[in-house]
Write a protein that holds these residues in place. Structure first.
Motif, PDB file in Angstrom:
ATOM      1  N   UNK A 135      11.212  20.336 133.037  1.00 40.68           N
ATOM      2  CA  UNK A 135      11.331  21.799 132.997  1.00 40.68           C
ATOM      3  C   UNK A 135      12.402  22.297 133.983  1.00 40.68           C
ATOM      4  N   UNK A 136      13.011  21.404 134.714  1.00 39.60           N
ATOM      5  CA  UNK A 136      14.053  21.800 135.668  1.00 39.60           C
ATOM      6  C   UNK A 136      15.147  22.566 134.918  1.00 39.60           C
ATOM      7  N   UNK A 137      15.576  23.718 135.449  1.00 38.88           N
ATOM      8  CA  UNK A 137      16.601  24.486 134.726  1.00 38.88           C
ATOM      9  C   UNK A 137      17.861  23.645 134.470  1.00 38.88           C
ATOM     10  N   UNK A 138      18.453  23.861 133.274  1.00 35.03           N
ATOM     11  CA  UNK A 138      19.641  23.078 132.870  1.00 35.03           C
ATOM     12  C   UNK A 138      20.714  23.029 133.945  1.00 35.03           C
ATOM     13  N   UNK A 139      20.950  24.169 134.581  1.00 36.61           N
ATOM     14  CA  UNK A 139      22.084  24.217 135.519  1.00 36.61           C
ATOM     15  C   UNK A 139      21.883  23.328 136.746  1.00 36.61           C
ATOM     16  N   UNK A 140      20.646  22.888 136.993  1.00 37.14           N
ATOM     17  CA  UNK A 140      20.407  22.045 138.178  1.00 37.14           C
ATOM     18  C   UNK A 140      20.178  20.574 137.835  1.00 37.14           C
ATOM     19  N   UNK A 141      20.037  20.274 136.551  1.00 39.50           N
ATOM     20  CA  UNK A 141      19.644  18.898 136.198  1.00 39.50           C
ATOM     21  C   UNK A 141      20.646  17.865 136.684  1.00 39.50           C
ATOM     22  N   UNK A 142      21.922  18.206 136.516  1.00 38.18           N
ATOM     23  CA  UNK A 142      22.964  17.249 136.948  1.00 38.18           C
ATOM     24  C   UNK A 142      22.885  16.963 138.439  1.00 38.18           C
ATOM     25  N   UNK A 143      22.401  17.958 139.176  1.00 38.51           N
ATOM     26  CA  UNK A 143      22.368  17.810 140.642  1.00 38.51           C
ATOM     27  C   UNK A 143      21.157  17.003 141.107  1.00 38.51           C
ATOM     28  N   UNK A 144      20.205  16.758 140.205  1.00 40.49           N
ATOM     29  CA  UNK A 144      19.053  15.950 140.627  1.00 40.49           C
ATOM     30  C   UNK A 144      19.342  14.503 140.235  1.00 40.49           C
ATOM     31  N   UNK A 145      20.426  13.991 140.800  1.00 40.85           N
ATOM     32  CA  UNK A 145      20.919  12.686 140.340  1.00 40.85           C
ATOM     33  C   UNK A 145      20.454  11.575 141.277  1.00 40.85           C
ATOM     34  N   UNK A 146      19.233  11.140 141.074  1.00 39.74           N
ATOM     35  CA  UNK A 146      18.727   9.996 141.855  1.00 39.74           C
ATOM     36  C   UNK A 146      19.597   8.776 141.581  1.00 39.74           C
ATOM     37  N   UNK A 147      20.002   8.623 140.314  1.00 39.76           N
ATOM     38  CA  UNK A 147      20.836   7.498 139.889  1.00 39.76           C
ATOM     39  C   UNK A 147      21.755   8.007 138.788  1.00 39.76           C
ATOM     40  N   UNK A 148      22.685   7.140 138.357  1.00 42.98           N
ATOM     41  CA  UNK A 148      23.718   7.580 137.412  1.00 42.98           C
ATOM     42  C   UNK A 148      23.154   7.812 136.000  1.00 42.98           C
ATOM     43  N   UNK A 149      23.709   8.810 135.305  1.00 40.50           N
ATOM     44  CA  UNK A 149      23.430   9.081 133.880  1.00 40.50           C
ATOM     45  C   UNK A 149      21.946   9.265 133.568  1.00 40.50           C
ATOM     46  N   UNK A 150      21.252   9.951 134.446  1.00 38.55           N
ATOM     47  CA  UNK A 150      19.817  10.162 134.238  1.00 38.55           C
ATOM     48  C   UNK A 150      19.577  10.907 132.919  1.00 38.55           C
ATOM     49  N   UNK A 151      18.605  10.395 132.159  1.00 32.61           N
ATOM     50  CA  UNK A 151      18.346  10.964 130.837  1.00 32.61           C
ATOM     51  C   UNK A 151      17.156  11.929 130.899  1.00 32.61           C
ATOM     52  N   UNK A 152      17.271  13.021 130.181  1.00 30.89           N
ATOM     53  CA  UNK A 152      16.162  13.977 130.148  1.00 30.89           C
ATOM     54  C   UNK A 152      15.603  14.063 128.748  1.00 30.89           C
ATOM     55  N   UNK A 153      14.271  14.132 128.638  1.00 29.04           N
ATOM     56  CA  UNK A 153      13.669  14.292 127.317  1.00 29.04           C
ATOM     57  C   UNK A 153      12.911  15.604 127.264  1.00 29.04           C
ATOM     58  N   UNK A 154      13.157  16.366 126.213  1.00 23.81           N
ATOM     59  CA  UNK A 154      12.432  17.628 126.057  1.00 23.81           C
ATOM     60  C   UNK A 154      11.030  17.336 125.513  1.00 23.81           C
ATOM     61  N   UNK A 155      10.163  18.327 125.612  1.00 25.16           N
ATOM     62  CA  UNK A 155       8.803  18.150 125.100  1.00 25.16           C
ATOM     63  C   UNK A 155       8.825  17.873 123.596  1.00 25.16           C
ATOM     64  N   UNK A 156       9.633  18.661 122.850  1.00 27.92           N
ATOM     65  CA  UNK A 156       9.652  18.489 121.393  1.00 27.92           C
ATOM     66  C   UNK A 156      10.037  17.073 121.006  1.00 27.92           C
ATOM     67  N   UNK A 157      11.085  16.578 121.661  1.00 27.07           N
ATOM     68  CA  UNK A 157      11.554  15.225 121.354  1.00 27.07           C
ATOM     69  C   UNK A 157      10.472  14.196 121.682  1.00 27.07           C
ATOM     70  N   UNK A 158       9.836  14.372 122.846  1.00 27.05           N
ATOM     71  CA  UNK A 158       8.799  13.413 123.244  1.00 27.05           C
ATOM     72  C   UNK A 158       7.635  13.426 122.264  1.00 27.05           C
ATOM     73  N   UNK A 159       7.203  14.653 121.901  1.00 25.59           N
ATOM     74  CA  UNK A 159       6.056  14.763 120.984  1.00 25.59           C
ATOM     75  C   UNK A 159       6.372  14.041 119.677  1.00 25.59           C
ATOM     76  N   UNK A 160       7.589  14.266 119.171  1.00 26.60           N
ATOM     77  CA  UNK A 160       7.946  13.657 117.898  1.00 26.60           C
ATOM     78  C   UNK A 160       8.045  12.133 118.030  1.00 26.60           C
ATOM     79  N   UNK A 161       8.776  11.682 119.056  1.00 18.69           N
ATOM     80  CA  UNK A 161       8.948  10.231 119.210  1.00 18.69           C
ATOM     81  C   UNK A 161       7.607   9.528 119.417  1.00 18.69           C
ATOM     82  N   UNK A 162       6.731  10.176 120.165  1.00 15.40           N
ATOM     83  CA  UNK A 162       5.440   9.541 120.454  1.00 15.40           C
ATOM     84  C   UNK A 162       4.566   9.517 119.195  1.00 15.40           C
ATOM     85  N   UNK A 163       4.644  10.599 118.408  1.00 11.84           N
ATOM     86  CA  UNK A 163       3.896  10.608 117.135  1.00 11.84           C
ATOM     87  C   UNK A 163       4.427   9.506 116.216  1.00 11.84           C
TER      88      UNK A 163
END
Ligand code: 5AD
Ligand code: SF4
Length: 382
Positions: free
Chosen positions: A326-354
């Motif tokens: 839920x981190x706002x889009x404009x800050x996601x890049x700055x939460x870079x624990x490691x390179x190319x961190x991937x984010x999954x939205x709820x919709x995508x997760x729900x679908x993939x998990x189903x």
């Protein structure tokens, strides 16, 4: 006699796990996996068939004990400020190539309410470590406000997990009393020497253990975890990590592959890295599920970042928690624990998990069953 479904004969060519379908893999394999030698052989063997068998058994065990539910946590990375200097992490204090941000109480409460309305009734609040005297009161305020805003009609509102690092006993207790009830603090590696190699001298292994014991004493559901594939890390150390989780009787586990961040000292290490960090992380998850059947295990973002099959194989291996961001889009890049961190939205997760035949459990806290068992309490309806 060996448990059914297991073949632990010592010659290298004989299988460690047989295809024969045992009655209950949790119980059948538990016995053998308490033997360190077997765990080590499973970790060090890079035969894909062995890995497949292990994941199959972990999946059967997980379905039997936990069912098909996958618990979501709305992840709000509310600050990337950090006072520490871990050698592996992009948020480290000395990384000046990063715009630092810190959300306000109102912004966090607003995001939490959005999550609540989407059916995400568990929140994970994560940040770097801030040693400012105002930070703990800030988080207490956030926890109280989120609780108030979501506890209508006498319900218990949002379930809150914190992951904000090493604090003192009183601070942990104040946050617990404010309404947080789960806490994640990774040990990163259970090996004190390796811990010392990946942290500056000011950060101590003993201090981290002390924090974990405070959290347990206060009554949190306690989570820890490690990185897999750190430079110089051995299979022996990973086997010890699994023993560490059991010895500490932890309730929740988060493990992910180490991913190099170019701006960190560890990225310059020449020490060898195990051959397959992704496959080994999956095996660590499966071994954890088989030996600690009732804990919550997260399918980490790092696992999903290094391989597109990270989500599906992580769930198959036994992970039962995901963290839509839920981190706002404009800050996601700055939460870079490691390179190319991937984010999954709820919709995508729900679908993939189903699609995997599992189900995202909305409107629930998804607490750790293990926690209730170790407290001698009945597991509440989630
Ligand atoms: N690769 C993988 N995981 C990392 N973390 C920090 N840096 C890295 C990295 N380079 C993990 C640590 C920490 C959590 C917040 O992120 O395990 O506890
Ligand atoms: Fe800070 Fe955590 Fe990164 Fe260490 S791992 S530098 S404590 S954010």
């Amino acid at each position: 006699m060996l448990p059914r479904g297991l073949n632990m004969r010592s010659t290298a060519k004989k299988p460690i796990i047989s295809k024969e379908q045992p009655g209950n893999p949790c119980q059948e394999l538990l016995l053998a996996l308490s033997d360190r030698e077997t765990t080590l052989r499973i970790l060090a063997d890079d035969d894909p068939e062995l890995r497949g068998l292990l994941l199959d058994k972990a999946e059967v065990c997980r379905l039997e004990v936990m069912g098909k539910q996958v618990y979501p946590r709305a992840l709000i990375e509310f600050s990337n400020q950090c006072a520490l200097n871990c050698f592996y992490c992009g948020l480290r204090r000395d990384n000046s190539d990063l715009l630092r941000y810190h959300l306000s109480v109102d912004e966090i409460v607003e995001l939490a309410l959005q999550a609540w309305d989407m059916g995400l009734h568990s929140l994970a609040l994560q940040s770097g470590e801030v040693h400012d005297e105002n930070e703990v009161p800030f988080v207490i305020e956030v926890v109280k406000r989120v609780k108030q805003a979501t506890s209508r009609d006498g319900t218990s509102g949002m379930g809150i997990t914190l992951s904000i690092g090493e604090l003192g006993f009183d601070a942990y207790r104040a946050l617990f009393e404010a309404g947080a009830h789960r806490y994640l603090l990774r040990i990163e590696t259970s090996d004190p020497d390796l811990f010392r190699r990946i942290h500056p001298p000011s950060q101590s292994y003993e201090r981290r253990l002390e924090c974990l014991s405070y959290l347990k004493e206060i009554g949190y559901q306690v989570g820890t975890g490690v990185m897999v594939g750190l430079p110089g890390q051995s299979y022996e150390q990973l086997a010890s990590d699994l023993e560490f989780f059991r010895a500490w009787d932890i309730d929740m586990l988060g493990m992910g592959p180490y991913i190099t961040h170019p701006g960190t000292p560890l990225s310059r290490s020449r020490l060898p890295i195990i051959a397959h960090p992704f496959a080994t992380t999956l095996k660590m998850i499966a071994l954890a599920r088989l030996t600690m059947p009732e804990i919550n295990i997260v399918c980490s973002t790092a696992l999903q970042t290094i391989n597109p099959a990270g989500l599906s194989l992580g769930i198959k291996a036994g992970a039962n928690v995901v963290m839509p961001v839920m981190t706002p889009d404009e800050h996601r890049r700055e939460y870079s624990l490691y390179a190319h961190k991937k984010y999954s939205s709820l919709d995508r997760l729900v679908k993939n998990i189903a699609d995997l035949g599992y189900e995202v459990a909305l409107d629930s806290w998804g607490d750790s069953r293990h926690y209730f068992k170790r407290q001698g309490l009945a597991y509440p309806v989630q």
